[in-house]
Motif scaffolding. Sequence first.
Motif, PDB file in Angstrom:
ATOM      1  N   PRO A  54      40.067  39.492  34.733  1.00 16.64           N
ATOM      2  CA  PRO A  54      38.676  39.895  34.610  1.00 16.64           C
ATOM      3  C   PRO A  54      38.164  39.624  33.209  1.00 16.64           C
ATOM      4  O   PRO A  54      38.841  39.871  32.224  1.00 16.64           O
ATOM      5  N   GLY A  55      36.936  39.108  33.103  1.00 16.19           N
ATOM      6  CA  GLY A  55      36.401  38.747  31.802  1.00 16.19           C
ATOM      7  C   GLY A  55      35.378  39.728  31.296  1.00 16.19           C
ATOM      8  O   GLY A  55      34.546  39.369  30.475  1.00 16.19           O
ATOM      9  N   GLY A  56      35.393  40.962  31.781  1.00 14.94           N
ATOM     10  CA  GLY A  56      34.397  41.948  31.396  1.00 14.94           C
ATOM     11  C   GLY A  56      34.413  42.224  29.912  1.00 14.94           C
ATOM     12  O   GLY A  56      35.464  42.264  29.271  1.00 14.94           O
ATOM     13  N   THR A  57      33.243  42.432  29.319  1.00 17.16           N
ATOM     14  CA  THR A  57      33.148  42.729  27.906  1.00 17.16           C
ATOM     15  C   THR A  57      32.920  44.212  27.658  1.00 17.16           C
ATOM     16  O   THR A  57      32.910  44.648  26.518  1.00 17.16           O
ATOM     17  N   PHE A 164      35.409  43.642  43.666  1.00 24.61           N
ATOM     18  CA  PHE A 164      36.090  42.887  42.612  1.00 24.61           C
ATOM     19  C   PHE A 164      37.581  43.226  42.575  1.00 24.61           C
ATOM     20  O   PHE A 164      38.414  42.325  42.415  1.00 24.61           O
ATOM     21  N   ALA A 165      37.913  44.496  42.731  1.00 20.13           N
ATOM     22  CA  ALA A 165      39.320  44.889  42.703  1.00 20.13           C
ATOM     23  C   ALA A 165      40.083  44.268  43.869  1.00 20.13           C
ATOM     24  O   ALA A 165      41.229  43.815  43.715  1.00 20.13           O
ATOM     25  N   ALA A 202      34.617  40.293  35.904  1.00 16.08           N
ATOM     26  CA  ALA A 202      34.376  38.930  36.373  1.00 16.08           C
ATOM     27  C   ALA A 202      35.638  38.377  37.006  1.00 16.08           C
ATOM     28  O   ALA A 202      36.752  38.753  36.628  1.00 16.08           O
ATOM     29  N   VAL A 203      35.466  37.501  37.979  1.00 14.87           N
ATOM     30  CA  VAL A 203      36.585  36.835  38.631  1.00 14.87           C
ATOM     31  C   VAL A 203      36.151  35.403  38.935  1.00 14.87           C
ATOM     32  O   VAL A 203      34.968  35.153  39.213  1.00 14.87           O
TER      33      VAL A 203
END
Length: 268
Positions: A54-57, A164-165, A202-203
């Motif tokens: 995941p690309g979460g900020t 998402f999970a 994000a995926v």
Amino acid sequence: MPLIRRRVAALSVLPLLVVLSACGTNAGARDAVDAAKSAVPTGSSPAPSGNGSPGGTKAPTGKAAPLTRAQLKEALVPRSAMPEGWLVQVDPNGSGGSGRDKADTSDKPECRAIGEMLSPGKTSFGSTAETSMIAIDSAGGGKAYAISGVNLASLTPDDVRSLFARTERLLPGCALIHDSLDGTPGSVEYVRQEAPALGDAAVAYAAVTHVGAKAWVHGVVAVQVGSTVVESTYVNLSSDEIHMPDESLVRQQVERVQAVTAGRAPGA
């Protein structure tokens, strides 16, 4: 990348249905499916793969109320954001249906859920609002070389996190699945890609479909912004080379959704 370059004489039901989901139910979608069946490899270069984490900020807050359809339409990128010269079609009601009417015949039926990310407004979780836009690189005569699309869908906070999970959980076990359509055997390869550092999570992945000597690929990037799923797709209908959605398009769409979620005018 050996996984991508390996040829499999097969047809995958899931990505074929996903072409319809990404395009909606209009004639352009059916032309795209025809193109997928008759595409000729072009030898374009693949995008690099990543770890798909995941690309979460920032941590998901779960506090943002789901955007309404009017808000999603406001947040949708303008037509000018799509590739120049491509045929652009907007579906204010979302990206059309997904899934299949008859029983799943794949050897890993649980993997079908990964494809729901391509049409987040029509997942098993359901949505409160959705909208989408696609652009078709037309080859003329009802055929197409490629499709670029964006889908926006509002889910409940719990459902968007679960979507998402679930996708992250399923990807490792779905590297290769087999299926059939009307007795024709087939396969699809799911290949993780590097997720962008955008939004709350994000995926990114590619679905590589083979049919006989031909193939097509869906490159998918999905970003969570509050209770909104921002999904971008690039469908390469000409070969089995991976092309991911344009990063600038993904970023612009995410930023517009973030602005509307925060009560600002997109692009301001």
